[in-house]
Each structure stands twice: as C-alpha cells, then as structure tokens.
Design a protein around this motif. Structure first.
Motif, PDB file in Angstrom:
ATOM      1  N   GLN A 220       0.611  -1.076   0.162  1.00 20.98           N
ATOM      2  CA  GLN A 220       0.078   0.083  -0.181  1.00 20.98           C
ATOM      3  C   GLN A 220       1.173   1.553   0.128  1.00 20.98           C
ATOM      4  O   GLN A 220       0.696   2.557  -0.986  1.00 20.98           O
ATOM      5  CB  GLN A 220      -1.358  -0.121   1.269  1.00 20.98           C
ATOM      6  CG  GLN A 220      -2.149   1.018   1.299  1.00 20.98           C
ATOM      7  CD  GLN A 220      -3.062   0.738   2.493  1.00 20.98           C
ATOM      8  OE1 GLN A 220      -3.344  -0.033   2.870  1.00 20.98           O
ATOM      9  NE2 GLN A 220      -3.338   2.156   2.420  1.00 20.98           N
ATOM     10  N   ARG A 221       2.074   1.059   1.005  1.00 19.62           N
ATOM     11  CA  ARG A 221       2.524   2.309   0.790  1.00 19.62           C
ATOM     12  C   ARG A 221       3.473   2.559  -0.587  1.00 19.62           C
ATOM     13  O   ARG A 221       3.700   3.427  -1.167  1.00 19.62           O
ATOM     14  CB  ARG A 221       3.935   2.097   1.345  1.00 19.62           C
ATOM     15  CG  ARG A 221       5.057   3.745   2.323  1.00 19.62           C
ATOM     16  CD  ARG A 221       5.497   3.155   3.760  1.00 19.62           C
ATOM     17  NE  ARG A 221       6.089   4.770   3.104  1.00 19.62           N
ATOM     18  CZ  ARG A 221       7.326   4.606   4.440  1.00 19.62           C
ATOM     19  NH1 ARG A 221       7.685   3.651   4.839  1.00 19.62           N
ATOM     20  NH2 ARG A 221       7.816   5.608   4.387  1.00 19.62           N
ATOM     21  N   LEU A 222       4.457   1.768  -0.945  1.00 21.81           N
ATOM     22  CA  LEU A 222       4.863   1.449  -2.474  1.00 21.81           C
ATOM     23  C   LEU A 222       3.883   2.371  -3.437  1.00 21.81           C
ATOM     24  O   LEU A 222       4.630   3.111  -4.171  1.00 21.81           O
ATOM     25  CB  LEU A 222       4.988   0.032  -2.281  1.00 21.81           C
ATOM     26  CG  LEU A 222       6.876  -0.763  -1.438  1.00 21.81           C
ATOM     27  CD1 LEU A 222       6.500  -1.590  -2.153  1.00 21.81           C
ATOM     28  CD2 LEU A 222       7.963   0.086  -1.842  1.00 21.81           C
ATOM     29  N   HIS A 223       2.569   1.560  -3.413  1.00 28.31           N
ATOM     30  CA  HIS A 223       1.844   2.056  -4.494  1.00 28.31           C
ATOM     31  C   HIS A 223       1.281   4.021  -4.309  1.00 28.31           C
ATOM     32  O   HIS A 223       1.599   4.643  -5.265  1.00 28.31           O
ATOM     33  CB  HIS A 223       0.704   1.567  -4.612  1.00 28.31           C
ATOM     34  CG  HIS A 223      -1.040   2.045  -4.992  1.00 28.31           C
ATOM     35  ND1 HIS A 223      -0.635   1.490  -6.619  1.00 28.31           N
ATOM     36  CD2 HIS A 223      -1.916   2.559  -4.914  1.00 28.31           C
ATOM     37  CE1 HIS A 223      -1.388   2.254  -7.368  1.00 28.31           C
ATOM     38  NE2 HIS A 223      -2.656   2.614  -6.686  1.00 28.31           N
ATOM     39  N   MET A 224       1.099   4.406  -2.888  1.00 28.43           N
ATOM     40  CA  MET A 224       1.752   5.039  -3.048  1.00 28.43           C
ATOM     41  C   MET A 224       2.524   6.338  -3.340  1.00 28.43           C
ATOM     42  O   MET A 224       2.425   7.370  -4.171  1.00 28.43           O
ATOM     43  CB  MET A 224       0.834   5.901  -1.737  1.00 28.43           C
ATOM     44  CG  MET A 224      -0.435   5.554  -1.177  1.00 28.43           C
ATOM     45  SD  MET A 224      -0.592   6.058   0.809  1.00 28.43           S
ATOM     46  CE  MET A 224      -0.576   7.320   1.186  1.00 28.43           C
ATOM     47  N   MET A 225       3.882   5.418  -2.941  1.00 23.44           N
ATOM     48  CA  MET A 225       4.486   6.614  -3.095  1.00 23.44           C
ATOM     49  C   MET A 225       5.043   6.217  -5.018  1.00 23.44           C
ATOM     50  O   MET A 225       5.538   7.445  -5.534  1.00 23.44           O
ATOM     51  CB  MET A 225       6.327   5.605  -2.431  1.00 23.44           C
ATOM     52  CG  MET A 225       5.877   6.136  -0.963  1.00 23.44           C
ATOM     53  SD  MET A 225       7.620   4.539  -0.881  1.00 23.44           S
ATOM     54  CE  MET A 225       9.308   5.374  -1.215  1.00 23.44           C
ATOM     55  N   SER A 226       4.727   5.419  -5.690  1.00 18.72           N
ATOM     56  CA  SER A 226       4.917   5.209  -7.045  1.00 18.72           C
ATOM     57  C   SER A 226       3.631   6.004  -7.840  1.00 18.72           C
ATOM     58  O   SER A 226       3.837   7.076  -8.736  1.00 18.72           O
ATOM     59  CB  SER A 226       4.158   3.673  -7.709  1.00 18.72           C
ATOM     60  OG  SER A 226       4.156   3.831  -8.844  1.00 18.72           O
ATOM     61  N   ARG A 227       2.591   6.595  -7.367  1.00 17.99           N
ATOM     62  CA  ARG A 227       2.337   7.471  -7.948  1.00 17.99           C
ATOM     63  C   ARG A 227       2.511   9.183  -7.868  1.00 17.99           C
ATOM     64  O   ARG A 227       2.662   9.916  -8.523  1.00 17.99           O
ATOM     65  CB  ARG A 227       0.867   7.576  -6.861  1.00 17.99           C
ATOM     66  CG  ARG A 227      -0.320   6.347  -7.335  1.00 17.99           C
ATOM     67  CD  ARG A 227      -2.234   6.145  -7.054  1.00 17.99           C
ATOM     68  NE  ARG A 227      -2.510   7.538  -7.208  1.00 17.99           N
ATOM     69  CZ  ARG A 227      -3.768   7.896  -6.855  1.00 17.99           C
ATOM     70  NH1 ARG A 227      -4.427   7.062  -6.223  1.00 17.99           N
ATOM     71  NH2 ARG A 227      -4.275   8.896  -7.191  1.00 17.99           N
ATOM     72  N   ALA A 228       2.907   9.673  -6.432  1.00 17.10           N
ATOM     73  CA  ALA A 228       4.110  10.390  -5.844  1.00 17.10           C
ATOM     74  C   ALA A 228       5.258  10.799  -6.825  1.00 17.10           C
ATOM     75  O   ALA A 228       5.286  12.400  -7.281  1.00 17.10           O
ATOM     76  CB  ALA A 228       3.922  10.466  -4.511  1.00 17.10           C
ATOM     77  N   THR A 229       5.636   9.843  -7.102  1.00 17.13           N
ATOM     78  CA  THR A 229       6.844  10.025  -7.925  1.00 17.13           C
ATOM     79  C   THR A 229       6.361  10.039  -9.214  1.00 17.13           C
ATOM     80  O   THR A 229       7.494  10.977  -9.893  1.00 17.13           O
ATOM     81  CB  THR A 229       8.473   8.541  -7.844  1.00 17.13           C
ATOM     82  OG1 THR A 229       9.437   8.787  -8.262  1.00 17.13           O
ATOM     83  CG2 THR A 229       7.255   7.390  -8.100  1.00 17.13           C
TER      84      THR A 229
END
Length: 373
Positions: free
Chosen positions: A342-351
């Motif tokens: 879940q955190r990786l998904h949020m980071m992916s969208r941010a980057t």
C-alpha cells in the motif's frame, strides 16, 4: 544555415546537421543520445554527430546506438589553483581548434551541450559561428554549462534552480525504452529474464555503472534477513566488484550481477529501488514511477542530494545518507518498506507526478527550431 547554398568546395548538404556534446559520464552521454533519437524521429533526414574524448564512456555507448563519434582533447576544469590551471589556456586552444574542424566538416547547424569535459571546447568553437543550445541535467550547474549559457540561443535545465539564469526547466531527455515503459505489462517477462521469483516483493539495487561499495556491503550483509522475509533482490554490484551472498533455502532469489544491460526490464521487475541519486537515475526512476530509497554520493558538491529532493518532497522516495546505509538500516527500514504494497503504491503515484517523460521531444523541437533560424 540549412537553407543556404553550400560554399564552393563543400559537399551539398544532406539534411539537418546536429552536433551533441556530452562526453565523460553516462549522466552526460545518455541525455545527448536520447535527444539524438528524438531528433531522428522528428527529422529522419537529420545527421547527428557526437563529440567525445578518448577515455569517456561515449566510446562504448555512442557507437552502440548507431551514431558517429568524433574525438577531441578533453578540457578538465581544475577545482582549485594548481599547475594544471596554468597549462589550461594551451589545452583549451588546441581542443577548440580541433572542435572547430569537426563543426566545419559536418557543417553543423546547431551545437547542443550537456556539460562535462567535451562541452566547453564545443561551446567555444561554436561561439559566433553556430547556434548553441545548453541543457543542464544536475540541480547545480557545472562550470562548462555556466560558460556556455552566456552565449547560447536557448538554455534548458532539469530543475527550476540549476543556477543558470533564464533557464527553462523541462526535465532530462530519456531513452524511449524508459519513457514508454509499462512496468505492469512487462513485470512477468522481466522477472523471468532475471530469474527472479514471479510474485515475491523485489528490490532493485544498483550504484551506477561502476557499482557502489556502500550498497554492496549493506545489502550483502542483510541478504539472509531479506530472504527470510520473502523478499527477492536484483543487485548490480559493478563490473570491478564481486559480491558473496548467502542464499536462504526456499527463499526468493537474490540475483547479483555485475551490470544491467536492460535497465527497462530491471525497472519493470522491481517494486522498490535503492540507488544513488545522479540526475539521470532520479529522472528515470521518476519517469517509470518506481518508489525509491536514494543514497547520494558522499563527495562532490552535494548535487546528488539536491537531485533527489523534489521526489523526496513529493513523497515518492526516501533519502538515506551514505554513512547511514548499513545492513541494519536495510533490515529495519528498507525491508519493511519492501513488504508494504500500500505504501509502495502511494509512493509510486507520488514519484510519477515528478517525472518528465516528454523532455526528449520538447528539447528536440527547440533544437530543430534553433537550427532552422
């Protein structure tokens, strides 16, 4: 310019002639080649010539991409006063003379510089004769581009605060194999290519073309803990280094390789990347939307930390100092992050929001426009 008749004794023109100057490191060469590819797509008749030096990586990278390479003497800029500084005028004069010969021979319509040892003689040779376009990839401009920007037609930069007055921020030109990458669609093929577990969380680790001893020590020391946690690793340790890793029986593969020829597949195979934060690396990771832990080089003028800052501020990456990247740091911080989809998904969208996939096309349009004036 391209609309003029050839001078007596000169061969007739065969399309637009673009000279790119970005030798030395991959961070200078790759944007130059990405621009060359974009110009070719826009103007198939264009002739692209790359300038380089005898010792730079361009001797391998440029011919492999199908472009002619012209070698000129490098002009290293000493960082402090020395006897080398006293000899610099003679070196500059010789290099500029030989670069002028190249520009005349290929009938250059425009010179595009990306910084580094070969850019300074290119700017000085072109000054007053051939239009110049400057692109600065780093968050802090180098000496060659500071000189070139003074008499360039257009000045572009990766970030808004490069230190070059009037520079337009457009990002960094990247290879089409990166800008068009669909990580999800290529995931299974990429995992198979590298012999990785098809479904396990996977961390990509690399330290640039030569590897990074800090990352090698930290991850090899944490390899068993990563294996027990069910995490796979693809680790490029550098062609001059070796890496001994103890595999955990039944755990996802820890694949240690000297070098990654297929970076597109490496990005597609990974859920998280741990790497240095050179300008090109940050640009590629951002463009493909890969969550990152950036470990800036501890020396230099601090530009690697600055390169990473926009992605870190957006929430797409973490920043870890080189001296802090230890096996314990991997086990206590990187490992839990690798197991948090879940955190990786949020980071992916941010980057993804910080990336510039279209920079190659934007720069190519500017270069063609300047050349046609």
């Amino acid at each position: 310019m391209s609309g003029q008749h050839p001078a007596p004794g000169h061969p007739a023109r065969r399309g637009l002639s673009v000279v790119v100057a970005g030798g030395g490191t991959a961070g200078h060469i790759e944007p130059a080649l990405a621009l060359a590819d974009a110009v070719r797509r826009m103007r198939p008749d264009a002739r692209i010539t790359a300038l380089g030096t005898e010792r730079g990586l361009e001797n391998r990278l440029v011919p492999a991409r199908g472009y002619p390479l012209e070698l000129v003497p490098p002009v290293p800029m000493p960082r402090k006063p020395s006897t080398e500084l006293l000899r610099l005028p003679l070196k500059v004069r010789d290099s500029v003379r030989k670069t002028k010969d190249v520009l005349e021979r290929v009938q250059a319509d425009v010179v595009v510089g990306f910084g580094g040892y070969v850019s300074l003689p290119a700017y000085l040779a072109a000054r007053g004769r051939t239009p110049i376009v400057v692109h600065e990839a780093n968050a802090r401009a180098g000496m060659a581009n500071k000189v070139g920007a003074r008499f360039a037609e257009r000045v572009l930069a990766a970030t808004p605060d490069s230190g070059l007055a009037g520079a337009r921020p457009i990002g960094i030109p990247l290879r089409e194999s990166i800008t068009s990458l669909d990580r999800a669609a290529l995931r299974m093929q990429a995992r198979q290519f590298f012999g990785l577990h098809p479904h396990a969380p996977t961390i990509l680790v690399f330290g640039g073309s030569q590897g990074a001893q800090t990352l090698n020590t930290a991850f090899s020391g944490a390899a068993q803990a990563l294996g027990r946690a069910g995490i796979g690793v693809l680790h490029a340790h550098g062609p001059k280094n070796t890496l001994a890793v103890q595999q955990v029986p039944g755990a996802p593969v820890y694949n240690a390789v000297p070098y990654l020829e297929r970076m597109d597949l490496a990005y597609a195979a990974a859920d998280l990347v741990v790497c240095r934060s050179g300008a090109m690396t940050v640009a590629e990771v951002s463009a493909v939307g890969l969550p990152a832990v950036f470990v800036p080089l501890p020396h230099g003028n601090g530009e690697q930390a600055l390169n990473a800052q926009p992605v870190v501020s957006a929430g797409g990456a973490l920043l870890v100092a080189d001296e802090d990247m230890t096996p314990d740091k991997v086990i206590n911080e990187v490992l839990p992050l690798g197991r948090d989809p879940q955190r990786l998904h949020m980071m992916s969208r941010a980057t993804l929001g910080t990336g510039h996939r279209e920079a190659d096309q934007v720069l190519a349009r500017i270069v063609v426009e300047v050349a046609g004036r």
